[in-house]
Design a protein around this motif. Structure first.
Motif, PDB file in Angstrom:
ATOM      1  N   UNK A 159      -0.331 -40.619  -7.875  1.00 17.48           N
ATOM      2  CA  UNK A 159      -1.469 -41.504  -8.166  1.00 17.48           C
ATOM      3  C   UNK A 159      -1.229 -42.926  -7.676  1.00 17.48           C
ATOM      4  N   UNK A 160       0.028 -43.341  -7.733  1.00 16.24           N
ATOM      5  CA  UNK A 160       0.368 -44.683  -7.260  1.00 16.24           C
ATOM      6  C   UNK A 160       0.129 -44.787  -5.745  1.00 16.24           C
ATOM      7  N   UNK A 161       0.521 -43.729  -5.029  1.00 15.17           N
ATOM      8  CA  UNK A 161       0.330 -43.730  -3.569  1.00 15.17           C
ATOM      9  C   UNK A 161      -1.163 -43.716  -3.237  1.00 15.17           C
ATOM     10  N   UNK A 162      -1.922 -42.884  -3.971  1.00  8.77           N
ATOM     11  CA  UNK A 162      -3.373 -42.819  -3.713  1.00  8.77           C
ATOM     12  C   UNK A 162      -4.048 -44.159  -4.009  1.00  8.77           C
ATOM     13  N   UNK A 163      -3.606 -44.789  -5.098  1.00  8.47           N
ATOM     14  CA  UNK A 163      -4.194 -46.069  -5.491  1.00  8.47           C
ATOM     15  C   UNK A 163      -3.872 -47.140  -4.434  1.00  8.47           C
ATOM     16  N   UNK A 164      -2.654 -47.096  -3.921  1.00  4.41           N
ATOM     17  CA  UNK A 164      -2.228 -48.078  -2.923  1.00  4.41           C
ATOM     18  C   UNK A 164      -2.995 -47.840  -1.613  1.00  4.41           C
ATOM     19  N   UNK A 165      -3.139 -46.561  -1.234  1.00  3.01           N
ATOM     20  CA  UNK A 165      -3.934 -46.239  -0.026  1.00  3.01           C
ATOM     21  C   UNK A 165      -5.342 -46.797  -0.163  1.00  3.01           C
ATOM     22  N   UNK A 166      -5.937 -46.584  -1.351  1.00  9.71           N
ATOM     23  CA  UNK A 166      -7.323 -47.016  -1.558  1.00  9.71           C
ATOM     24  C   UNK A 166      -7.412 -48.535  -1.443  1.00  9.71           C
ATOM     25  N   UNK A 167      -6.441 -49.242  -2.040  1.00  7.67           N
ATOM     26  CA  UNK A 167      -6.453 -50.711  -1.972  1.00  7.67           C
ATOM     27  C   UNK A 167      -6.271 -51.160  -0.523  1.00  7.67           C
ATOM     28  N   UNK A 168      -5.352 -50.508   0.191  1.00  9.00           N
ATOM     29  CA  UNK A 168      -5.109 -50.876   1.596  1.00  9.00           C
ATOM     30  C   UNK A 168      -6.351 -50.632   2.449  1.00  9.00           C
TER      31      UNK A 168
END
Ligand code: CDP
Length: 213
Positions: A159-168
Motif C-alpha cells: 500500500x505504501x508503494x501504491x500510495x507513493x506511485x499515486x502521489x508521484x
C-alpha cells in the motif's frame, strides 16, 4: 553518452542504472537519494505548516555529505518523506542544477529517477522507462529490506508503494511520465541479469541507429 533511466518505485531502475554505469564505465547518480535526503532533513516538520519552507531550505542547502547514509536514506519511511517533498516545485528547482551538472560532466553519466528523460535530460542519448507490476515491485523491495535484517509487513509495503506511485503520478511539478522517445522495459518476469542484458541491447541498438543518422 547520457543514459536516463526512469520508472516507478522499486521497478529495478536503480539496479539497472548502476549495472549500465558499470558496463559502460560511466558515473551513476541515483536522484531519488536527493529527494530522500531532503525528506529526512525535514522529517520533524511532516504534515505541519512549516513543512514546505523547511523542505525548500533543506533542498537549497543539500550537498554530497547529506547523501552518505544510504541505509537510512533507502528506508521505506525515507521514501514516503521523499515523495512528500518531491511535489514542491521550488524543491525540484533547487535540485535541478546538481542533477544537470552531474549529467553533463565530460564523458557522460547514467541517472535514474522519475523525470530524468523528461525534465533533467530531455537531450539524453538513450532513455529507458522501467516498469514492473506492483506485486513484483513490492516483493523486490521486501527482499531488499529483509536482506538488511529488517522485518517487513508486505501488506503495508504494498500500500505504501501504491500510495507513493499515486502521489508521484499526480505530482503537478514532477513530470513523471514516459518520454515519447523513451524505450519501455518491463522487468516483471526478468531477473537482474536478464533485465541488464535487455537494457544493454536497447542502448546498443539506439546508439547504432543514431550513428547511422
Ligand atoms: O527507489 P524508489 O523507486 O523506491 O524511490 P526513489 O527513486 O529513491 O525515489 C523516492 C521518491 O523521490 C519518489 O517516490 C519520488 O517521489 C521522488 N523522486 C522524484 O520525484 N524525482 C526523481 N528524479 C527521483 C525521485
Amino acid at each position: 553518452m547520457i543514459i536516463a533511466v526512469d520508472g516507478p518505485a522499486a521497478s529495478g531502475k536503480g539496479t539497472l542504472a548502476s549495472g549500465l554505469a558499470r558496463h559502460y564505465g560511466l558515473p551513476h547518480l541515483d536522484t531519488g537519494l536527493l529527494y530522500r535526503a531532503v525528506g529526512r532533513a525535514v522529517s520533524d516538520w511532516e504534515d505541519q505548516p512549516g513543512f514546505e519552507d523547511a523542505a525548500i531550505a533543506a533542498a537549497r542547502a543539500l550537498d554530497a555529505s547529506h547523501l552518505a547514509d544510504v541505509t537510512e536514506l533507502t528506508s521505506a519511511r525515507s521514501g514516503v518523506l521523499a515523495s512528500k517533498v518531491a511535489v514542491i516545485g521550488p524543491v525540484r528547482a533547487a535540485l535541478f542544477d546538481y542533477q544537470r551538472n552531474f549529467a553533463t560532466q565530460p564523458g557522460g553519466a547514467v541517472l535514474d529517477g522519475r523525470d530524468i528523460g523528461t525534465n533533467i535530460c530531455p537531450d539524453a542519448d538513450v532513455k529507458l522507462f522501467i516498469q514492473a507490476d506492483s506485486k513484483a515491485r513490492m516483493e523486490r523491495r521486501a527482499r531488499q529490506l529483509e536482506s538488511r535484517g529488517l522485518e517487513v509487513d508486505r501488506y503495508a509495503l504494498y500500500h505504501q508503494i501504491e500510495e507513493r506511485d499515486a502521489r508521484d503520478m499526480a505530482n503537478p511539478n514532477g513530470g513523471f511520465y514516459k518520454a515519447d522517445d523513451a524505450h519501455l522495459l518491463d522487468t516483471t518476469l526478468l531477473d537482474i541479469e536478464a533485465a541488464l542484458r535487455a537494457a544493454i541491447a536497447i542502448v546498443e541498438t539506439t546508439m547504432a541507429h543514431k550513428a547511422k543518422l
